[in-house]
Structure formats: structure tokens, C-alpha cells
Design a protein around this motif. Sequence first.
Motif, PDB file in Angstrom:
ATOM      1  N   VAL A  70       0.631  -1.016  -0.265  1.00 30.87           N
ATOM      2  CA  VAL A  70      -0.079   0.026   0.325  1.00 30.87           C
ATOM      3  C   VAL A  70       0.708   1.473   0.193  1.00 30.87           C
ATOM      4  O   VAL A  70       0.708   2.444  -0.817  1.00 30.87           O
ATOM      5  N   SER A  71       1.787   1.249   0.659  1.00 27.65           N
ATOM      6  CA  SER A  71       2.810   2.242   1.027  1.00 27.65           C
ATOM      7  C   SER A  71       3.663   2.754  -0.501  1.00 27.65           C
ATOM      8  O   SER A  71       3.928   3.407  -0.778  1.00 27.65           O
ATOM      9  N   GLN A  72       3.311   1.611  -1.118  1.00 28.55           N
ATOM     10  CA  GLN A  72       4.841   1.513  -2.477  1.00 28.55           C
ATOM     11  C   GLN A  72       3.219   2.377  -3.487  1.00 28.55           C
ATOM     12  O   GLN A  72       3.514   3.133  -4.184  1.00 28.55           O
ATOM     13  N   TRP A  73       2.229   1.523  -3.116  1.00 24.94           N
ATOM     14  CA  TRP A  73       1.306   2.332  -4.688  1.00 24.94           C
ATOM     15  C   TRP A  73       0.690   3.822  -3.612  1.00 24.94           C
ATOM     16  O   TRP A  73       0.457   4.496  -5.281  1.00 24.94           O
ATOM     17  N   HIS A  74       0.540   4.095  -3.183  1.00 23.54           N
ATOM     18  CA  HIS A  74       0.518   5.529  -2.848  1.00 23.54           C
ATOM     19  C   HIS A  74       2.337   6.824  -3.131  1.00 23.54           C
ATOM     20  O   HIS A  74       2.087   7.314  -3.962  1.00 23.54           O
ATOM     21  N   ALA A  75       3.519   6.133  -3.477  1.00 25.85           N
ATOM     22  CA  ALA A  75       4.518   6.620  -3.324  1.00 25.85           C
ATOM     23  C   ALA A  75       4.527   6.713  -4.935  1.00 25.85           C
ATOM     24  O   ALA A  75       4.892   7.795  -5.404  1.00 25.85           O
ATOM     25  N   GLU A  76       3.769   5.279  -5.636  1.00 26.22           N
ATOM     26  CA  GLU A  76       3.789   5.702  -7.205  1.00 26.22           C
ATOM     27  C   GLU A  76       3.267   6.510  -7.523  1.00 26.22           C
ATOM     28  O   GLU A  76       2.933   7.031  -8.709  1.00 26.22           O
ATOM     29  N   ALA A 118       0.195   7.808 -17.012  1.00 28.44           N
ATOM     30  CA  ALA A 118       1.038   8.156 -15.650  1.00 28.44           C
ATOM     31  C   ALA A 118       0.830   6.839 -14.599  1.00 28.44           C
ATOM     32  O   ALA A 118       1.081   6.239 -13.826  1.00 28.44           O
ATOM     33  N   LEU A 119      -1.051   6.464 -14.959  1.00 27.71           N
ATOM     34  CA  LEU A 119      -1.301   5.789 -13.849  1.00 27.71           C
ATOM     35  C   LEU A 119      -1.243   4.072 -14.099  1.00 27.71           C
ATOM     36  O   LEU A 119      -2.027   3.430 -13.847  1.00 27.71           O
ATOM     37  N   ALA A 120      -1.276   4.244 -15.582  1.00 30.17           N
ATOM     38  CA  ALA A 120      -1.278   2.723 -16.303  1.00 30.17           C
ATOM     39  C   ALA A 120      -0.779   1.648 -15.367  1.00 30.17           C
ATOM     40  O   ALA A 120      -0.870   0.293 -14.675  1.00 30.17           O
ATOM     41  N   ARG A 121       0.243   1.909 -15.076  1.00 30.29           N
ATOM     42  CA  ARG A 121       1.420  -0.019 -14.955  1.00 30.29           C
ATOM     43  C   ARG A 121       0.445   0.320 -12.640  1.00 30.29           C
ATOM     44  O   ARG A 121       0.547  -1.151 -12.772  1.00 30.29           O
ATOM     45  N   LEU A 122       0.144   1.048 -12.591  1.00 27.44           N
ATOM     46  CA  LEU A 122      -0.325   0.972 -11.307  1.00 27.44           C
ATOM     47  C   LEU A 122      -1.468   0.678 -10.804  1.00 27.44           C
ATOM     48  O   LEU A 122      -1.541  -0.295 -10.192  1.00 27.44           O
ATOM     49  N   PHE A 123      -2.454   1.078 -11.996  1.00 23.31           N
ATOM     50  CA  PHE A 123      -3.716   0.792 -11.770  1.00 23.31           C
ATOM     51  C   PHE A 123      -4.066  -0.665 -12.673  1.00 23.31           C
ATOM     52  O   PHE A 123      -4.592  -1.649 -11.743  1.00 23.31           O
ATOM     53  N   THR A 124      -3.209  -1.305 -13.782  1.00 18.32           N
ATOM     54  CA  THR A 124      -3.071  -2.872 -14.055  1.00 18.32           C
ATOM     55  C   THR A 124      -2.705  -3.768 -12.666  1.00 18.32           C
ATOM     56  O   THR A 124      -3.049  -4.625 -12.578  1.00 18.32           O
TER      57      THR A 124
END
Length: 135
Positions: A70-76, A118-124
Motif C-alpha cells: 500500500v505504501s508503494q502504491w501511494h509512492a507511485e 502515468a497511472l497505467a502500470r499501477l492501475f493494472t
Amino acid sequence: MISALMALVFVLTPAQDTNQSIRELDAYCLSADGSRTSVAASQDGAISVLIQTRARKPVMLRNMHNRRTVSQWHAELDRADFDSMETPTLTAAHCAIERLRDGNVHRVMWVKGETPEALARLFTTIMKLHKTDPL
């Protein structure tokens, strides 16, 4: 929507501090028939994978706990400058990421299949939790 899903997460996780700096996020897709698939994550690492049809309450498919993820998601999201992104409000089938930060909810929406670069990798990565084994 984020508040309803996060309420479910709060029922399933330890009591939270009421500090305004708490960060939560919700990644989801809403289909034309009103079905909603989502992943809700709280700051303490609770991650809930949910699905909801128009006629039913949300059903949790799995619940896991991984604070580092979750912390990594927020950092991204921070690296993508998420909080300054603007998008139109959509009523048709769409996907979005919503983040509660410093007491404010910021939402970035897009037409399904047109995820901002900018969000594609994280969202996937987040939405793959609907199709794979838990972290």
C-alpha cells in the motif's frame, strides 16, 4: 463511493487514528450495467478486493494485509503527481482511482480502456488482484 467501501474495510481492520493525514485509496471500474469491481486499500495495509452489482451490496472476494504494498502504491501515485491530475466527470462505463489524503478525496477518472499513461502500470497492478492469488 470510496467512503462506503472504506467503511467495509474499517469494519474488518483495527481501529484507526482520526488523524487528517490518513491516506486511503480505491481503484475501480464501473461497467455500463452498473457493476463495480474495486480494490480498496487503507493506510495500515488492509487491502480488500470487492465486486458489486447494481442490485447487491459489495461482496468481498478477498482481504489481505500488506502495508509495504500500500505504501508503494501511494509512492507511485505521488511520483505520477496524482493529486494535481484533472479529469472530466464521467457517467458512462469508466475506471478511476480515488485517494483520501489530508482529509480530501481526489479522483482521477477515465473511459474504460484509456488509462492515463502515468497511472497505467499501477492501475493494472492493483486490478490484477481480481484475477490472481493474494500478495
